[in-house]
Design an enzyme around this catalytic site. Structure first.
Site, mmCIF file in Angstrom:
data_model
loop_
_atom_site.group_PDB
_atom_site.id
_atom_site.type_symbol
_atom_site.label_atom_id
_atom_site.label_comp_id
_atom_site.label_asym_id
_atom_site.label_seq_id
_atom_site.Cartn_x
_atom_site.Cartn_y
_atom_site.Cartn_z
ATOM 1 N N GLY A 46 3.403 -5.081 0.474
ATOM 2 C CA GLY A 46 4.040 -4.699 1.724
ATOM 3 C C GLY A 46 3.813 -5.765 2.770
ATOM 4 O O GLY A 46 2.875 -6.571 2.653
ATOM 5 N N GLN A 51 3.000 -9.382 11.066
ATOM 6 C CA GLN A 51 2.260 -10.304 10.193
ATOM 7 C C GLN A 51 2.939 -11.660 10.048
ATOM 8 O O GLN A 51 2.320 -12.613 9.586
ATOM 9 C CB GLN A 51 2.085 -9.688 8.793
ATOM 10 C CG GLN A 51 1.166 -8.474 8.789
ATOM 11 C CD GLN A 51 0.990 -7.947 7.388
ATOM 12 O OE1 GLN A 51 1.803 -7.173 6.908
ATOM 13 N NE2 GLN A 51 -0.066 -8.381 6.721
ATOM 14 N N CYS A 88 -5.343 -6.849 2.630
ATOM 15 C CA CYS A 88 -4.271 -7.149 3.580
ATOM 16 C C CYS A 88 -3.974 -8.644 3.531
ATOM 17 O O CYS A 88 -4.907 -9.455 3.533
ATOM 18 C CB CYS A 88 -4.701 -6.737 4.981
ATOM 19 S SG CYS A 88 -3.444 -7.037 6.233
ATOM 20 N N HIS A 130 -0.464 1.948 5.644
ATOM 21 C CA HIS A 130 -1.040 0.641 5.990
ATOM 22 C C HIS A 130 -0.045 -0.185 6.814
ATOM 23 O O HIS A 130 -0.390 -0.757 7.846
ATOM 24 C CB HIS A 130 -1.415 -0.082 4.682
ATOM 25 C CG HIS A 130 -1.955 -1.464 4.846
ATOM 26 N ND1 HIS A 130 -3.251 -1.806 4.526
ATOM 27 C CD2 HIS A 130 -1.368 -2.614 5.286
ATOM 28 C CE1 HIS A 130 -3.434 -3.097 4.778
ATOM 29 N NE2 HIS A 130 -2.307 -3.614 5.229
HETATM 30 ZN ZN LIG Z 1 -1.827 -5.476 6.010
#
Ligand SMILES: [Zn+2]
Length: 156
Positions: A46, A51, A88, A130
Site C-alpha cells: 500500500g 508518502q 512501512c 494503515h
Molecule cells: Zn506506511
C-alpha cells in the site's frame, strides 16, 4: 508512468492531514498510476499520497488481489480486534505489532470518481487502516508495541 521518491519518517508532510480530492483531473489520474508503479517497485502492499510528498487523500493498495485505488477514503465501520506485524515504506528497516480492527468497511471514490465500498478483513483490513492513518498524519509506530529492527514486511 514514473517511480517517485518515497518520503521517510521525519519529513513533516507525513504528519500533515491530507486534503480531500475535489476533482479527479488528468494530473491526479497520472499521480495514481505513478503511485501504483512506485508501490510495486518498492514491494509494498500500500501507499498513501503523503508518502510521495503529496498531501492529498489518495491511497493505493494491492494485497495480492489486484490494484485498489481509494480516493477520499473513510472507515465507516470497524469490528473485532487483531494484533499483527506491520512495516512501512516510509520507515525502512523496522517492524512493529499494531492492534487494528479485524474487519473494516471503507467508503471511497474510485479512479472515475464513483463512490464504492470495500469490506476488508485480515491483511486487507490492516492495510486499509494503515494507509488511511497516513492521511491523518499518523504512522504505525505511533500505535505499535515491540518495534524492532528487522527486514520490513511487504506493507505500505
Ligand atoms: Zn506506511
Amino acid at each position: 508512468m514514473a517511480i517517485l521518491p518515497i518520503y521517510k519518517d521525519g519529513h513533516q508532510i507525513l504528519r500533515k492531514k491530507a486534503q480531500p480530492v475535489i476533482k479527479i483531473t488528468k494530473k491526479i489520474e497520472k499521480l495514481i498510476k505513478d503511485m501504483l508503479e512506485t508501490m510495486y517497485d518498492a514491494n509494498g502492499a500500500g501507499l498513501a499520497a503523503p508518502q510521495i510528498g503529496i498531501s492529498m487523500q489518495l491511497v493505493v493498495i494491492d494485497v495480492g488481489q489486484g490494484p485498489m485505488v481509494l480516493i477520499n477514503p473513510v472507515i465507516v465501520k470497524g469490528s473485532g480486534k487483531s494484533v499483527d506485524v506491520e512495516g512501512c515504506l516510509s520507515i525502512p528497516g523496522l517492524i512493529g505489532y499494531v492492534e487494528r480492527f479485524e474487519q473494516v468497511t471503507v467508503e471511497a471514490l474510485d479512479i472515475k470518481g464513483r463512490p464504492y465500498k470495500v469490506e476488508g478483513e485480515g491483511f486487507l483490513a490492516r492495510a486499509l487502516q494503515h494507509e488511511i492513518d497516513h492521511l491523518q498524519g499518523i504512522l504505525y509506530t505511533d500505535k505499535a508495541t515491540n518495534i524492532t529492527k528487522e527486514v520490513p514486511v511487504n506493507e505500505g
